[in-house]
Motif scaffolding. Structure first.
Motif, PDB file in Angstrom:
ATOM      1  N   TRP A 127       0.828  -1.200   0.000  1.00 40.38           N
ATOM      2  CA  TRP A 127       0.000   0.000   0.000  1.00 40.38           C
ATOM      3  C   TRP A 127       0.868   1.258   0.000  1.00 40.38           C
ATOM      4  N   PHE A 133       0.531   5.455   0.910  1.00 37.84           N
ATOM      5  CA  PHE A 133      -0.263   6.577   1.393  1.00 37.84           C
ATOM      6  C   PHE A 133      -0.065   7.749   0.435  1.00 37.84           C
ATOM      7  N   THR A 136      -3.870   4.477   0.256  1.00 36.38           N
ATOM      8  CA  THR A 136      -4.622   5.012   1.379  1.00 36.38           C
ATOM      9  C   THR A 136      -4.600   6.530   1.273  1.00 36.38           C
ATOM     10  N   SER A 191      -6.248  10.320   3.297  1.00 31.45           N
ATOM     11  CA  SER A 191      -6.748  10.868   4.562  1.00 31.45           C
ATOM     12  C   SER A 191      -8.275  10.818   4.574  1.00 31.45           C
ATOM     13  N   ARG A 229      -6.790   6.644   6.106  1.00 29.06           N
ATOM     14  CA  ARG A 229      -5.977   6.862   7.303  1.00 29.06           C
ATOM     15  C   ARG A 229      -6.724   7.793   8.240  1.00 29.06           C
ATOM     16  N   VAL A 239      -8.030   0.294   6.980  1.00 23.15           N
ATOM     17  CA  VAL A 239      -8.093   1.514   7.788  1.00 23.15           C
ATOM     18  C   VAL A 239      -6.773   1.616   8.532  1.00 23.15           C
ATOM     19  N   GLU A 240      -6.060   2.691   8.264  1.00 21.96           N
ATOM     20  CA  GLU A 240      -4.810   2.949   8.969  1.00 21.96           C
ATOM     21  C   GLU A 240      -5.105   3.866  10.139  1.00 21.96           C
ATOM     22  N   GLU A 274      -3.439   6.241  12.804  1.00 23.37           N
ATOM     23  CA  GLU A 274      -2.197   6.985  12.961  1.00 23.37           C
ATOM     24  C   GLU A 274      -1.885   7.224  14.437  1.00 23.37           C
ATOM     25  N   SER A 318      -6.314   5.885  19.284  1.00 22.01           N
ATOM     26  CA  SER A 318      -6.386   4.929  18.175  1.00 22.01           C
ATOM     27  C   SER A 318      -6.746   3.527  18.665  1.00 22.01           C
ATOM     28  N   ARG A 322      -4.577  -1.258  10.415  1.00 21.27           N
ATOM     29  CA  ARG A 322      -3.126  -1.172  10.527  1.00 21.27           C
ATOM     30  C   ARG A 322      -2.721   0.008  11.398  1.00 21.27           C
ATOM     31  N   VAL A 371      -0.023   2.750  12.258  1.00 26.16           N
ATOM     32  CA  VAL A 371       1.088   3.430  11.597  1.00 26.16           C
ATOM     33  C   VAL A 371       1.553   4.576  12.485  1.00 26.16           C
ATOM     34  N   ASP A 374       2.776  -1.236  10.873  1.00 25.92           N
ATOM     35  CA  ASP A 374       3.833  -0.630  10.065  1.00 25.92           C
ATOM     36  C   ASP A 374       4.839  -0.052  11.052  1.00 25.92           C
TER      37      ASP A 374
END
Length: 150
Positions: free
Chosen positions: A14, A16, A29, A31, A52, A72-73, A75, A84, A102, A104, A124
């Motif tokens: 992936w 971003f 990905t 925002s 994200r 769905v990341e 952050e 998160s 994920r 990150v 990540d």
């Protein structure tokens, strides 16, 4: 750069795409802001789409779109920000999200066990030298005293 996904080291496929950058091919990905402003365009993208979320963004804003989102990341701007964790738990338990979640950013390898418990299934890791340490940390405890998402 490798990631941990489903308790195994694998390659990150992936990318971003920042808000000011043009869309790229492949799995991307974006925002939450870009997703909400360009949803129709993004749904026509040839690759898979992920979103994200920053810690201050509401998971509820994605609830109606989760079936269209593969990743769905979440952050972590700093490891001390636990919002998160709540976002992951809401995605899995309240909204029944089955896609990849994920972590990150700046979380600690000591946190991956607990992140997995709330539904995060990919990590990540910022420092590649820590990936083996994080992988081992997923099995830090064999007994669990509380219910979880995993």
């Amino acid at each position: 750069m490798p990631i941990i996904k489903n308790q195994q080291i694998s390659e990150n496929t992936w990318t971003f795409v920042a808000d000011e950058s043009p869309l790229t091919s492949g799995d991307i990905t974006v925002s939450l802001k870009r997703w909400t402003e360009n949803k129709d365009q993004l749904l026509e993208h040839a690759g898979a789409i992920g979103v994200r979320l920053a810690p201050n963004e509401s998971v509820e804003l994605l609830a109606d779109d989760l079936s269209s989102i593969s990743l769905v990341e979440l952050e972590f701007p700093v490891f001390t920000d636990g919002r998160s964790f709540s976002q992951a738990r809401l995605l899995r338990d309240r909204f029944g999200y089955q896609g990849e979640i994920r972590a990150v950013g700046n979380f600690l390898t000591d946190q991956v066990f607990y992140l997995r418990r709330v539904g995060v299934d990919a990590f990540d890791i910022n420092q590649p030298r820590d990936i083996e340490l994080a992988l081992a940390a997923l099995n830090d405890f064999s007994v669990k005293y509380q219910a979880s998402s995993n």
